[in-house]
Design an enzyme around this catalytic site. Sequence first.
Site, PDB file in Angstrom:
ATOM      1  N   GLY A 133       0.624  -1.177  -0.161  1.00 38.79           N
ATOM      2  CA  GLY A 133       0.072   0.050   0.095  1.00 38.79           C
ATOM      3  C   GLY A 133       0.757   1.308   0.097  1.00 38.79           C
TER       4      GLY A 133
ATOM      5  CG  HIS B 188       3.126   0.567  -5.665  1.00 38.20           C
ATOM      6  ND1 HIS B 188       3.370   1.667  -4.669  1.00 38.20           N
ATOM      7  CD2 HIS B 188       3.588  -0.582  -4.748  1.00 38.20           C
ATOM      8  CE1 HIS B 188       3.937   1.368  -3.606  1.00 38.20           C
ATOM      9  NE2 HIS B 188       4.217  -0.065  -3.579  1.00 38.20           N
TER      10      HIS B 188
ATOM     11  CD  GLN C 200      16.153  -3.091 -12.289  1.00 36.89           C
ATOM     12  OE1 GLN C 200      15.741  -2.717 -13.232  1.00 36.89           O
ATOM     13  NE2 GLN C 200      17.087  -2.400 -11.583  1.00 36.89           N
TER      14      GLN C 200
HETATM   15  P1  AMP Z   1       6.077  -2.448  -1.634  1.00 36.83           P
HETATM   16  O1  AMP Z   1       4.627  -1.918  -1.382  1.00 36.83           O
HETATM   17  O2  AMP Z   1       7.061  -1.505  -1.307  1.00 36.83           O
HETATM   18  O3  AMP Z   1       6.146  -3.718  -0.844  1.00 36.83           O
HETATM   19  O4  AMP Z   1       6.175  -2.766  -3.192  1.00 36.83           O
HETATM   20  C1  AMP Z   1       5.335  -3.489  -3.791  1.00 36.83           C
HETATM   21  C2  AMP Z   1       5.846  -3.858  -5.252  1.00 36.83           C
HETATM   22  O5  AMP Z   1       6.084  -2.574  -6.003  1.00 36.83           O
HETATM   23  C3  AMP Z   1       7.119  -4.556  -5.074  1.00 36.83           C
HETATM   24  O6  AMP Z   1       7.237  -5.509  -6.095  1.00 36.83           O
HETATM   25  C4  AMP Z   1       8.062  -3.492  -5.564  1.00 36.83           C
HETATM   26  O7  AMP Z   1       9.481  -3.851  -5.847  1.00 36.83           O
HETATM   27  C5  AMP Z   1       7.457  -2.626  -6.196  1.00 36.83           C
HETATM   28  N1  AMP Z   1       8.029  -1.266  -6.185  1.00 36.83           N
HETATM   29  C6  AMP Z   1       8.163  -0.539  -5.339  1.00 36.83           C
HETATM   30  N2  AMP Z   1       8.775   0.677  -5.570  1.00 36.83           N
HETATM   31  C7  AMP Z   1       9.206   0.800  -6.813  1.00 36.83           C
HETATM   32  C8  AMP Z   1       9.443   1.582  -7.904  1.00 36.83           C
HETATM   33  N3  AMP Z   1       9.931   2.717  -7.524  1.00 36.83           N
HETATM   34  N4  AMP Z   1       9.718   1.122  -9.130  1.00 36.83           N
HETATM   35  C9  AMP Z   1       9.002  -0.123  -9.562  1.00 36.83           C
HETATM   36  N5  AMP Z   1       8.443  -0.870  -8.696  1.00 36.83           N
HETATM   37  C10 AMP Z   1       8.501  -0.567  -7.177  1.00 36.83           C
END
Ligand code: AMP
Length: 282
Positions: free
Chosen positions: A31, A37, A148
Site C-alpha cells: 500500500g 506500484h 526491480q
Molecule cells: P511495496 O509496497 O514497497 O512492498 O512494493 C510492492 C511492489 O512494488 C514490489 O514488487 C516493489 O518492488 C514494487 N516497487 C516499489 N517501488 C518501486 C519503484 N520505484 N519502481 C518499480 N516498482 C516498485
Amino acid sequence: MQTITTVAEVHHALAEARRADKRVGFVPTMGYLHDGHLALIEASRAQCAVTVVSIFVNPTQFGPNEDLSTYPRDFQRDEKLCRDAGVAIVFAPGAKEVYPAQFETFIEPGELAKPLCGAFRPGHFRGVATVVSKLFNMVQPDVAFFGQKDFQQCAVVRRMAIDLNMPIEIVTVPTVREADRLAMSSRNRYLSEEDRGRALAISRGLFAAAEEFRLGERNVDKLIAIAKRHLETVDRLQYLELVDGDTLKPAASPLRRPAALCVAAYVGSTRLIDNVILQPTP
Ligand code: AMP
C-alpha cells in the site's frame, strides 16, 4: 472495481474470470501506492484481462526494531489510485485472515536470501517468501509483477516459484524514479526536505558507476569506488555491492556477466535501497 478482504471473496470474485479462461495478473503491495506500484499495475493491465492488487503490510517481513507500526498507510487514496488505474480487484486482508491463530508454516529461501538485505534483515525474506506464496495460493494468478527496485526480492520470488512448481509467471518491472532520479518508495515520505536532498547521493552514485560501465569500465573494485565517492554524504552506508545478476554472489572482475550494483543506506533514520543492472554485451 471490487474491494475485498477475505480469501473466500477472492475465489468468488475470480470464479467468473477463471471460467472464461481470462488471464489474471497480480500485483502484491504493502500500500501507500506511488508511480512505481502504478507501473506494475500498468504492466499487468497490458497483458492480463483482470488485475488484482493486494494491499497488506506483512508483519512477518519486519524485524522487531523495524517500522511495521509506523509504515505509511492511506487506504482510501490507494483505492482511488487503483480504481483510476483500471484495477479489477483490491484485496486488502486483515492480519488474521493471512495469519490465523496457530499459523506456523513458513517458506525458507536459500542462498539468494543471505547477502545484501538478507544479511542485515534476518528473517525478512522468509517473511516475504511466506506471504508471497500465501497470496499466490489465495489469488492463483497466471502472472505476478514485481519491481526491480527490490532486486533481491525478485530473485528470491523467482527462485521460489521455480523450486515449488508454482505455475505463475514472474515479471520484473524497471524501477520508477522521481524526476531527480530518487527511486520511488513508500518510505520516501519519512524523509525531511533536507534528508530528501542528501538521499539523491544514492542514485547519483549508482548512475555514475553505470555511466563508467557504459564507457567500458569492467573492473569491479573501480565501479564500486565510483559509486562510493558519491555515497559519502549518506548518514550510514549499510552495503554497496556489485553482485552477479543470477547468484547474487560478489561479481567476478572483470565483469562479463549481467550484474547488479546494489545499495542500502540510511538517510536520517530512513533506510533506502536502490540498484542498477549492468549488462555487458557479449
Ligand atoms: P511495496 O509496497 O514497497 O512492498 O512494493 C510492492 C511492489 O512494488 C514490489 O514488487 C516493489 O518492488 C514494487 N516497487 C516499489 N517501488 C518501486 C519503484 N520505484 N519502481 C518499480 N516498482 C516498485
